[in-house]
Write a protein that holds these residues in place. Structure first.
Motif, PDB file in Angstrom:
ATOM      1  N   GLU A 190      44.781  26.948  33.640  1.00 15.49           N
ATOM      2  CA  GLU A 190      44.518  28.194  32.916  1.00 15.49           C
ATOM      3  C   GLU A 190      44.294  29.371  33.861  1.00 15.49           C
ATOM      4  O   GLU A 190      43.634  29.246  34.875  1.00 15.49           O
ATOM      5  N   SER A 192      43.463  33.710  33.525  1.00 15.17           N
ATOM      6  CA  SER A 192      43.168  34.844  32.638  1.00 15.17           C
ATOM      7  C   SER A 192      43.815  36.095  33.221  1.00 15.17           C
ATOM      8  O   SER A 192      43.529  36.465  34.355  1.00 15.17           O
ATOM      9  N   GLN A 209      40.388  33.257  37.280  1.00 15.47           N
ATOM     10  CA  GLN A 209      40.239  31.968  36.607  1.00 15.47           C
ATOM     11  C   GLN A 209      38.788  31.822  36.231  1.00 15.47           C
ATOM     12  O   GLN A 209      37.908  32.242  36.985  1.00 15.47           O
ATOM     13  N   SER A 228      33.666  32.151  37.795  1.00 20.49           N
ATOM     14  CA  SER A 228      35.022  32.699  37.842  1.00 20.49           C
ATOM     15  C   SER A 228      35.332  33.153  39.255  1.00 20.49           C
ATOM     16  O   SER A 228      34.436  33.261  40.098  1.00 20.49           O
ATOM     17  N   TYR A 267      43.341  40.667  26.628  1.00 26.50           N
ATOM     18  CA  TYR A 267      43.058  39.527  27.518  1.00 26.50           C
ATOM     19  C   TYR A 267      43.974  38.392  27.095  1.00 26.50           C
ATOM     20  O   TYR A 267      43.866  37.905  25.965  1.00 26.50           O
ATOM     21  N   GLY A 269      44.865  34.598  27.641  1.00 22.49           N
ATOM     22  CA  GLY A 269      44.482  33.305  28.203  1.00 22.49           C
ATOM     23  C   GLY A 269      45.758  32.497  28.349  1.00 22.49           C
ATOM     24  O   GLY A 269      46.406  32.186  27.360  1.00 22.49           O
ATOM     25  N   GLY A 289      36.942  39.753  29.577  1.00 21.87           N
ATOM     26  CA  GLY A 289      36.422  38.385  29.572  1.00 21.87           C
ATOM     27  C   GLY A 289      35.073  38.314  30.260  1.00 21.87           C
ATOM     28  O   GLY A 289      34.753  39.126  31.115  1.00 21.87           O
ATOM     29  N   GLU A 292      34.959  36.563  33.705  1.00 21.81           N
ATOM     30  CA  GLU A 292      36.042  37.065  34.558  1.00 21.81           C
ATOM     31  C   GLU A 292      35.759  38.482  35.065  1.00 21.81           C
ATOM     32  O   GLU A 292      36.028  38.817  36.212  1.00 21.81           O
TER      33      GLU A 292
END
Ligand code: AMP
Ligand code: GLY
Length: 431
Positions: A190, A192, A209, A228, A267, A269, A289, A292
């Motif tokens: 994942e 962001s 991340q 993050s 944002y 994801g 986020g 983040e």
């Protein structure tokens, strides 16, 4: 001196306040509603809750602010930006219609499909039988179609769990009604990627991340985020631009076409396939986020207030919306650690005295999330995620070391801290 009102009470909003004060040439006067004791050291706080749309509009009028920046999703979905616009107060954040991208998973999937954004296959269902019929294999992802504070997504490994989840989401339990998105399970890593949008264009921020699970090695239940880092190894500026063109711009175009233009932070994801590098969107949030932002904004060199004001004004404003040039970033790495209270995420221990805040080296930045003050004025825990510690470094290892060294000096009963934040970046970055 421009006046800004930031709405929110967490580490994200504290990071926004700091970035506004640090990057903005105009040296804004920053107000926050409701804020927290840490934010109160940097800005003037006002005891208005984020859910009270009418009171927030009243506060913005009373203070005669030039801009309102909305941090959390709840007031966005409740129409705070619409109400501010009606009162002719510039606002950075989407209207309720555009915030449905976060407020409704089914709506988000429908917009993605219409916009041609790559995302997992899905079906939206309203009954348990339809849900079970839509499942083609396990694991399967079940998403409650509404705001659920990060608790509306269940990855079901088997039929029994899937059925129980559908019953809980559609017939009884904590949510009760509405719809569920049944979605194909994606594998990968994942990332962001957030973009600032003015209704017409999307300008990407640096990638990050976050670490969602409570325990090291990504074990245990999901949280709001335990740490993050930014940037992300392998996602350079060119790749950021390419991904943004794939996942942000088509959504901005689609919502503009529907007459509900998107302003604020979009944002994305993302799930990145380890082998092909292909990108698919897991979700959109319609805000910065958390955590983040605590790693991304300390690296921003562009003027954040100018950027937010341009976005809020929209493409038809005098200054013509967002700048064409890419944003400027500090080349260093940022690592953010979350210090959480005992019991989180199931519960949150409140009232534990926090020690060591005064001894944090100036090379690290502490932002407050769930903190309060006791009757002697001492800082105490007041929520699940309590504090964030961010440090910058020339390499992921240097940033990581500085962040952990600073966090080590901050203590409270039951403190939870993941030890493996940004380890992935250290390993990939090498040397
Ligand atoms: P969301 O709120 O939609 O981001 O979902 C929360 C988390 O669930 C994501 O950050 C992922 O870790 C996971 N997730 C969501 N959708 C999927 C999917 N299709 N495949 C695998 N994991 C997913
Ligand atoms: N870090 C995940 C979120 O802000 O939703």
């Amino acid at each position: 001196m421009p006046k800004v009102l930031v709405v929110g009470a967490g580490g994200r909003e504290h990071a926004i306040v700091r970035a506004l004060l640090r990057t903005s040439a105009e040296r804004p006067e920053v107000h926050v509603a409701p804020g927290n004791p840490g934010i109160a050291r940097d800005a003037e706080t006002h005891a208005v809750p984020v859910e009270d749309v009418a009171a927030l509009v009243g506060l913005a009028q009373e203070l005669a602010v030039d801009l309102v920046v909305v941090g959390p999703e709840v007031p966005l979905v409740a129409g705070l930006v619409d109400a501010l616009q009606e009162a002719a107060i510039p606002a950075f954040g989407p209207t309720a219609a555009a915030a449905r991208l976060e407020g409704s998973k089914a709506f988000a999937k429908e917009v993605m499909l219409a916009a041609g954004v790559p995302t997992a296959g899905y079906e939206t269902v309203t009954t348990v039988d339809a849900g079970m019929a839509a499942i083609t294999g396990y694991p399967v992802v079940l998403k409650y179609d509404g705001l659920a504070a990060g608790k509306g997504v269940v990855i079901a490994e088997d039929e029994q769990t899937a059925r129980a989840t559908l019953v809980d989401m559609l017939e009884e339990g904590q949510f009760g009604d509405a719809a569920v998105v049944v979605e194909e399970f994606l594998r990968g890593e994942e990332v962001s990627l957030l973009a600032v949008c003015d209704g017409r264009r999307a300008v990407p921020l640096a990638p990050a991340q976050d670490y969602k699970r409570i325990f090291e090695g990504d074990e245990g239940p999901n949280t709001g985020g335990m740490g993050s880092y930014s940037p992300v190894v392998g996602v350079d500026a060119e790749r950021v631009a390419a991904i943004s063109a794939l996942v942000h711009q088509p959504i901005v175009d689609e919502l503009a076409r529907r007459g509900t233009p998107f302003t604020g932070v979009l944002y994305a994801g993302l799930m990145v396939d380890a082998e092909t590098g292909g990108v698919q969107v897991l979700e959109y949030n319609t805000r910065f986020g958390d955590p983040e932002t605590q790693a991304v904004l300390p690296r921003l060199r562009s003027d954040l207030l100018t950027l937010m004001t341009a976005a809020a004004g929209g493409p038809d404003a005098e200054d013509g919306g967002l700048p064409e040039a890419p944003l400027e970033w500090d080349p260093r790495w940022a690592v953010t650690l979350v210090l959480a209270s005992r019991g989180y995420p199931a519960s949150a221990s409140k009232g534990d005295v926090i020690k060591g805040l005064g001894g944090v080296p100036s090379s690290a930045e502490v932002t407050h999330a769930g903190t309060g003050l006791d009757d002697q004025g001492r800082p105490i825990t007041a929520g699940g995620r309590v504090l964030n510690v961010t440090a910058l470094g020339e390499s992921p290892a240097a940033a990581r070391q500085a962040a952990y060294a600073a966090a080590q000096g901050i203590g409270f009963d039951g403190r939870q801290l993941r030890r493996d934040i940004a380890l992935r970046a250290v390993e990939r970055f090498g040397g």
